[in-house]
Design an enzyme around this catalytic site. Structure first.
Site, mmCIF file in Angstrom:
data_model
loop_
_atom_site.group_PDB
_atom_site.id
_atom_site.type_symbol
_atom_site.label_atom_id
_atom_site.label_comp_id
_atom_site.label_asym_id
_atom_site.label_seq_id
_atom_site.Cartn_x
_atom_site.Cartn_y
_atom_site.Cartn_z
ATOM 1 N N LYS A 190 -10.133 0.441 -2.281
ATOM 2 C CA LYS A 190 -10.272 0.048 -0.880
ATOM 3 C C LYS A 190 -11.651 0.402 -0.327
ATOM 4 O O LYS A 190 -12.076 1.560 -0.378
ATOM 5 C CB LYS A 190 -9.180 0.740 -0.066
ATOM 6 C CG LYS A 190 -9.030 0.263 1.371
ATOM 7 C CD LYS A 190 -7.856 0.994 2.018
ATOM 8 C CE LYS A 190 -7.601 0.546 3.443
ATOM 9 N NZ LYS A 190 -6.477 1.306 4.044
ATOM 10 N N CYS A 215 -4.796 -3.632 3.179
ATOM 11 C CA CYS A 215 -4.512 -3.275 4.561
ATOM 12 C C CYS A 215 -5.697 -3.458 5.514
ATOM 13 O O CYS A 215 -5.992 -4.578 5.926
ATOM 14 C CB CYS A 215 -3.987 -1.839 4.622
ATOM 15 S SG CYS A 215 -3.130 -1.435 6.177
ATOM 16 N N GLU A 254 0.844 -1.182 0.000
ATOM 17 C CA GLU A 254 0.000 0.000 0.000
ATOM 18 C C GLU A 254 0.887 1.242 0.000
ATOM 19 O O GLU A 254 1.938 1.271 0.632
ATOM 20 C CB GLU A 254 -0.878 -0.017 1.248
ATOM 21 C CG GLU A 254 -1.846 1.153 1.350
ATOM 22 C CD GLU A 254 -2.662 1.109 2.628
ATOM 23 O OE1 GLU A 254 -3.814 1.546 2.607
ATOM 24 O OE2 GLU A 254 -2.136 0.623 3.654
#
Length: 335
Positions: A169, A211, A94
């Site tokens: 995301k 993440c 990321e």
């Protein structure tokens, strides 16, 4: 009864070496007889040559800063090294493009997918002849003019440099951790609208995540039930949550989905306001960590054994034992 499954005969747990200041673990053995390149294999497979036919993946660990050119230089060096060692796919973490000091700088440094930085990575993929998982690109989307906010976009490139998948995301990290400082990803970022179906690659079918997504097992179950064999969690974990939760969550996602989990991570101090935990790793479907980066920028490599994955699923068919009649359709397959 299933004790034999705890030993994955074709995983790699290897010695490390240093090259041009970067740490490389799990390096593929070479004809040079250099002991630094030796692969430590379990005794049971010492005479087997089939392991070398399995796809090799590289997991890159970097320390991004606000300097985009310097970040690209470091990532490109690792990708080229991964290609030289025989990897078919390299995973970047990321914020591989940059980690800014504040939301205003984040927005200023962001680019559209058609910008110069992604063009550099498409050329790198073509040059090296391998796939690239670009784990979190600060993307100015088509709604940039209206929203003045960006997406945290996981981009998957094939070996010809073509974009084959993008995932934005969906779970934004708005948290306040004592000792780590507040994080408000939503100050600059819009959550993505959907999950993406797993993508076939030379290493297996990959489900894309980023993440903070790893804290939501529903996402991983949905990707696994849609056919994922490898789950990716490119990350920039903090120094407080990292030691407490990083490995535990990654192993849990691997065990519950019976997938490989690949997690490329940011490490070290990015600037005066932020540092990351590191410890990039690969976890097999039994939950064993089969490759791990040491401290600092570098890479680790592991081979993906889909026969072993199918063996684990056959002997412990948890996907067949779920009871949606009792607890609903959590992790329902993607449409």
């Amino acid at each position: 009864m299933l004790g034999f499954l705890t030993k994955q005969p074709l995983s790699l747990l290897c010695s490390g070496l240093r090259i041009r200041g970067l740490s490389v673990l799990c390096a593929q053995s070479r004809k040079s007889e250099n002991p630094a390149y030796a692969i430590h294999r379990p005794r049971a497979m010492a005479s087997s040559s089939s392991s070398w036919e399995l796809p090799l993946v590289a997991v890159c660990q970097v320390t991004s800063t606000p300097d985009k050119q310097q970040n690209f230089k470091m990532c490109a060096e690792l990708v080229r090294e991964a290609a030289r060692l025989g990897a078919c796919l390299a995973f970047l973490p990321e914020a591989f493009d940059f980690i800014a000091r504040d939301p205003a700088e984040t927005l200023r440094l962001s680019e559209p997918l058609g910008g110069n930085l992604l063009e550099d990575y498409t050329q790198l993929a073509r040059e090296c002849g391998l796939w690239l998982s670009l784990g979190g690109f600060h993307e100015r989307g088509q709604d940039w003019e209206q929203t003045q906010k960006i997406y945290n976009c996981h981009v998957l490139l094939n070996s010809k440099g073509s974009v084959v998948a993008t995932y934005r995301k969906t779970h934004l990290c708005d948290v306040e951790i004592p000792g780590q400082g507040p994080m408000r990803e939503s100050n600059s970022t819009i959550p993505g609208p959907s999950l993406e179906s797993p993508v076939s690659t030379p290493a297996g079918k990959i489900g894309l995540a980023i993440c903070y997504d790893m804290r939501f097992p529903e996402l991983s179950l949905a990707l696994a039930q849609a056919g994922a064999e490898i789950l990716t969690y490119p990350s920039a974990f903090g120094s407080i949550t990292g030691p407490a939760h990083w490995e535990v969550l990654l192993r849990a996602r691997a065990i519950e989905t019976q997938c490989y989990v690949v997690a490329a991570a940011q490490c070290g101090r990015h600037h005066e306001k932020r540092a990351s935990y590191g410890h990039s790793m690969v976890v097999d479907p039994w939950g064993t960590v089969v490759a791990r980066c040491s401290e600092g920028p570098g890479l680790c490599l592991a081979r993906i054994n889909l026969n072993y994955l199918r063996q684990v699923r056959q002997h412990m068919p948890v996907s067949q034992h779920r009871r949606p009649d009792l607890y609903g359709n959590l992790g329902n397959p993607l449409p």
